[in-house]
Design a protein around this motif. Structure first.
Motif, PDB file in Angstrom:
ATOM      1  N   PHE A   2      -6.173  -0.143   8.529  1.00 35.98           N
ATOM      2  CA  PHE A   2      -6.050  -1.384   7.773  1.00 35.98           C
ATOM      3  C   PHE A   2      -4.973  -2.295   8.351  1.00 35.98           C
ATOM      4  CE2 PHE A   2      -7.562   1.547   4.282  1.00 35.98           C
ATOM      5  CZ  PHE A   2      -8.849   1.059   4.274  1.00 35.98           C
ATOM      6  N   SER A   3      -4.823  -2.283   9.671  1.00 35.72           N
ATOM      7  CA  SER A   3      -3.825  -3.169  10.273  1.00 35.72           C
ATOM      8  C   SER A   3      -4.230  -4.630  10.112  1.00 35.72           C
ATOM      9  CB  SER A   3      -3.612  -2.822  11.741  1.00 35.72           C
ATOM     10  OG  SER A   3      -4.843  -2.882  12.435  1.00 35.72           O
ATOM     11  N   ASP A   4      -5.534  -4.892  10.047  1.00 33.95           N
ATOM     12  CA  ASP A   4      -6.031  -6.232   9.775  1.00 33.95           C
ATOM     13  C   ASP A   4      -5.914  -6.483   8.276  1.00 33.95           C
ATOM     14  OD1 ASP A   4      -7.431  -8.687   9.843  1.00 33.95           O
ATOM     15  OD2 ASP A   4      -9.331  -7.667   9.519  1.00 33.95           O
ATOM     16  N   LYS A   5      -5.171  -7.482   7.888  1.00 36.61           N
ATOM     17  CA  LYS A   5      -4.986  -7.838   6.470  1.00 36.61           C
ATOM     18  C   LYS A   5      -5.744  -9.143   6.218  1.00 36.61           C
ATOM     19  CE  LYS A   5      -1.944  -4.480   6.087  1.00 36.61           C
ATOM     20  NZ  LYS A   5      -2.256  -3.215   5.513  1.00 36.61           N
ATOM     21  N   PRO A   6      -7.029  -9.042   5.900  1.00 32.36           N
ATOM     22  CA  PRO A   6      -7.871 -10.233   5.817  1.00 32.36           C
ATOM     23  C   PRO A   6      -7.685 -11.024   4.527  1.00 32.36           C
ATOM     24  CG  PRO A   6      -9.110  -8.348   5.093  1.00 32.36           C
ATOM     25  CD  PRO A   6      -7.765  -7.827   5.561  1.00 32.36           C
ATOM     26  N   LEU A  15      -9.278 -13.032  -2.192  1.00 34.31           N
ATOM     27  CA  LEU A  15      -8.385 -11.887  -2.044  1.00 34.31           C
ATOM     28  C   LEU A  15      -7.437 -12.179  -0.891  1.00 34.31           C
ATOM     29  CD1 LEU A  15     -10.950  -8.938  -2.379  1.00 34.31           C
ATOM     30  CD2 LEU A  15      -9.775 -10.231  -4.178  1.00 34.31           C
ATOM     31  N   ARG A  16      -6.148 -12.124  -1.173  1.00 33.63           N
ATOM     32  CA  ARG A  16      -5.119 -12.423  -0.167  1.00 33.63           C
ATOM     33  C   ARG A  16      -4.205 -11.210  -0.009  1.00 33.63           C
ATOM     34  NH1 ARG A  16      -5.364 -17.369   1.287  1.00 33.63           N
ATOM     35  NH2 ARG A  16      -6.228 -18.998  -0.027  1.00 33.63           N
ATOM     36  N   PRO A  17      -3.734 -10.959   1.204  1.00 33.63           N
ATOM     37  CA  PRO A  17      -2.778  -9.863   1.389  1.00 33.63           C
ATOM     38  C   PRO A  17      -1.588 -10.035   0.444  1.00 33.63           C
ATOM     39  CG  PRO A  17      -3.517 -10.698   3.508  1.00 33.63           C
ATOM     40  CD  PRO A  17      -4.045 -11.642   2.465  1.00 33.63           C
ATOM     41  N   VAL A  18      -1.223  -8.958  -0.211  1.00 36.57           N
ATOM     42  CA  VAL A  18      -0.095  -9.002  -1.147  1.00 36.57           C
ATOM     43  C   VAL A  18       1.186  -9.301  -0.373  1.00 36.57           C
ATOM     44  CG1 VAL A  18       1.366  -7.606  -2.672  1.00 36.57           C
ATOM     45  CG2 VAL A  18      -1.126  -7.504  -2.883  1.00 36.57           C
ATOM     46  N   GLY A  19       1.957 -10.244  -0.905  1.00 34.92           N
ATOM     47  CA  GLY A  19       3.243 -10.607  -0.325  1.00 34.92           C
ATOM     48  C   GLY A  19       4.243 -10.888  -1.429  1.00 34.92           C
ATOM     49  N   CYS A  54       6.010  -5.652  -3.239  1.00 35.50           N
ATOM     50  CA  CYS A  54       5.139  -6.696  -2.676  1.00 35.50           C
ATOM     51  C   CYS A  54       5.572  -7.103  -1.277  1.00 35.50           C
ATOM     52  CB  CYS A  54       5.109  -7.910  -3.595  1.00 35.50           C
ATOM     53  SG  CYS A  54       4.193  -7.631  -5.127  1.00 35.50           S
ATOM     54  N   ALA A  55       6.858  -7.106  -1.032  1.00 35.90           N
ATOM     55  CA  ALA A  55       7.377  -7.531   0.270  1.00 35.90           C
ATOM     56  C   ALA A  55       7.024  -6.558   1.389  1.00 35.90           C
ATOM     57  CB  ALA A  55       8.890  -7.714   0.193  1.00 35.90           C
ATOM     58  N   THR A  56       6.691  -5.320   1.042  1.00 34.80           N
ATOM     59  CA  THR A  56       6.441  -4.308   2.084  1.00 34.80           C
ATOM     60  C   THR A  56       4.970  -3.946   2.273  1.00 34.80           C
ATOM     61  OG1 THR A  56       6.742  -2.483   0.515  1.00 34.80           O
ATOM     62  CG2 THR A  56       8.712  -3.270   1.692  1.00 34.80           C
ATOM     63  N   ARG A  57       4.063  -4.522   1.505  1.00 31.60           N
ATOM     64  CA  ARG A  57       2.649  -4.120   1.576  1.00 31.60           C
ATOM     65  C   ARG A  57       2.030  -4.397   2.942  1.00 31.60           C
ATOM     66  NH1 ARG A  57       2.685  -0.224  -0.518  1.00 31.60           N
ATOM     67  NH2 ARG A  57       4.851  -0.622  -0.178  1.00 31.60           N
ATOM     68  N   GLY A  58       2.425  -5.445   3.598  1.00 29.85           N
ATOM     69  CA  GLY A  58       1.868  -5.769   4.910  1.00 29.85           C
ATOM     70  C   GLY A  58       2.315  -4.832   6.006  1.00 29.85           C
ATOM     71  N   ASP A  59       3.327  -4.001   5.732  1.00 29.43           N
ATOM     72  CA  ASP A  59       3.861  -3.092   6.743  1.00 29.43           C
ATOM     73  C   ASP A  59       3.063  -1.811   6.891  1.00 29.43           C
ATOM     74  OD1 ASP A  59       5.897  -4.944   6.908  1.00 29.43           O
ATOM     75  OD2 ASP A  59       7.279  -3.807   5.643  1.00 29.43           O
ATOM     76  N   LEU A  64      -4.682  -1.137   2.164  1.00 29.59           N
ATOM     77  CA  LEU A  64      -4.947  -2.568   2.115  1.00 29.59           C
ATOM     78  C   LEU A  64      -4.716  -3.033   0.686  1.00 29.59           C
ATOM     79  CD1 LEU A  64      -5.960  -5.180   3.463  1.00 29.59           C
ATOM     80  CD2 LEU A  64      -8.294  -4.439   2.910  1.00 29.59           C
ATOM     81  N   ASP A  65      -3.623  -3.763   0.473  1.00 31.41           N
ATOM     82  CA  ASP A  65      -3.258  -4.286  -0.844  1.00 31.41           C
ATOM     83  C   ASP A  65      -3.593  -5.769  -0.865  1.00 31.41           C
ATOM     84  OD1 ASP A  65      -1.199  -2.160  -2.291  1.00 31.41           O
ATOM     85  OD2 ASP A  65      -1.162  -2.025  -0.106  1.00 31.41           O
ATOM     86  N   LEU A  66      -4.504  -6.160  -1.763  1.00 31.33           N
ATOM     87  CA  LEU A  66      -4.933  -7.549  -1.850  1.00 31.33           C
ATOM     88  C   LEU A  66      -4.711  -8.101  -3.253  1.00 31.33           C
ATOM     89  CD1 LEU A  66      -8.289  -7.170   0.112  1.00 31.33           C
ATOM     90  CD2 LEU A  66      -6.148  -8.169   0.963  1.00 31.33           C
ATOM     91  N   ALA A  67      -4.103  -9.279  -3.309  1.00 31.60           N
ATOM     92  CA  ALA A  67      -3.943  -9.989  -4.577  1.00 31.60           C
ATOM     93  C   ALA A  67      -5.256 -10.686  -4.892  1.00 31.60           C
ATOM     94  CB  ALA A  67      -2.817 -11.016  -4.465  1.00 31.60           C
TER      95      ALA A  67
END
Length: 184
Positions: A2-6, A15-19, A54-59, A64-67
């Motif tokens: 899940f390195s791709d965060k679509p 659906l947006r990557p959680v940040g 939320c700040a670390t979900r993209g790491d 794959l965490d999506l809002a």
């Protein structure tokens, strides 16, 4: 995997990557009494913990965490986690903000979008979940999305002094593709 965060776009939700910008929405979600009951969430977090989360979900490339966004409003989250790369499987978790956003089709579309991504953009073969037997609305949505009930976890949740069963459900890539659910 899940390195791709679509960003996944539907007619009702995006659906947006959680940040970090989703922390207040997540905090509201996990603080809602009805959401906590439906998900069986006993733990509590404060706003600062939600910000750190939320700040670390993209790491993480193992989830794959999506809002779930309706316009500019955060209405929930959908997550693919518990990745098992050797068996090409993972878990799906979804939670909506609360009763004011229930029944609008947001969860149904979010599940369709994330399964479309999972089965057309990754090598995943199986996506599973479990749902408490008293959450009939969620069970209906999962079945509509192609999930099949596999078994019961007896007395899996202790809530308000009572025991509740949970149902294990899954959808397999060939089943999902045969159902013409592909969102390509």
């Amino acid at each position: 995997m899940f390195s791709d965060k679509p960003v996944l776009v539907g007619s009702r939700v995006t659906l947006r990557p959680v940040g970090p910008e989703h922390a207040e929405g997540l905090f509201e979600l996990v603080s809602d009494a009805e959401v906590r009951r439906l998900t069986g969430s006993h733990g509590e977090i404060d706003l600062e913990a939600a910000r750190r989360w939320c700040a670390t979900r993209g790491d993480h490339d193992d989830r794959l965490d999506l809002a779930i966004m309706a316009g500019d409003s955060y209405v929930g989250e959908v997550v693919l986690n518990e990745l098992d790369p050797a068996n090409r499987s993972c878990n799906l978790r979804i939670a909506l903000l609360g009763s004011r956003v229930f029944g609008k089709g947001y969860g149904t579309e979010a599940i369709e979008l994330v399964l479309g991504h999972a089965f057309t953009r990754t090598p995943l073969h199986r996506v599973s979940l479990w749902v408490h037997t008293f959450n009939e609305r969620a069970r209906h949505v999962y079945k509509k999305a192609g999930f099949v009930e596999e078994g019961v976890l007896r007395d899996a949740l202790h809530w308000d002094g009572a025991w509740h069963d949970s149902v294990i459900m899954s959808v397999l890539r060939p089943e999902w593709l045969a159902g013409s659910r592909s969102l390509q």
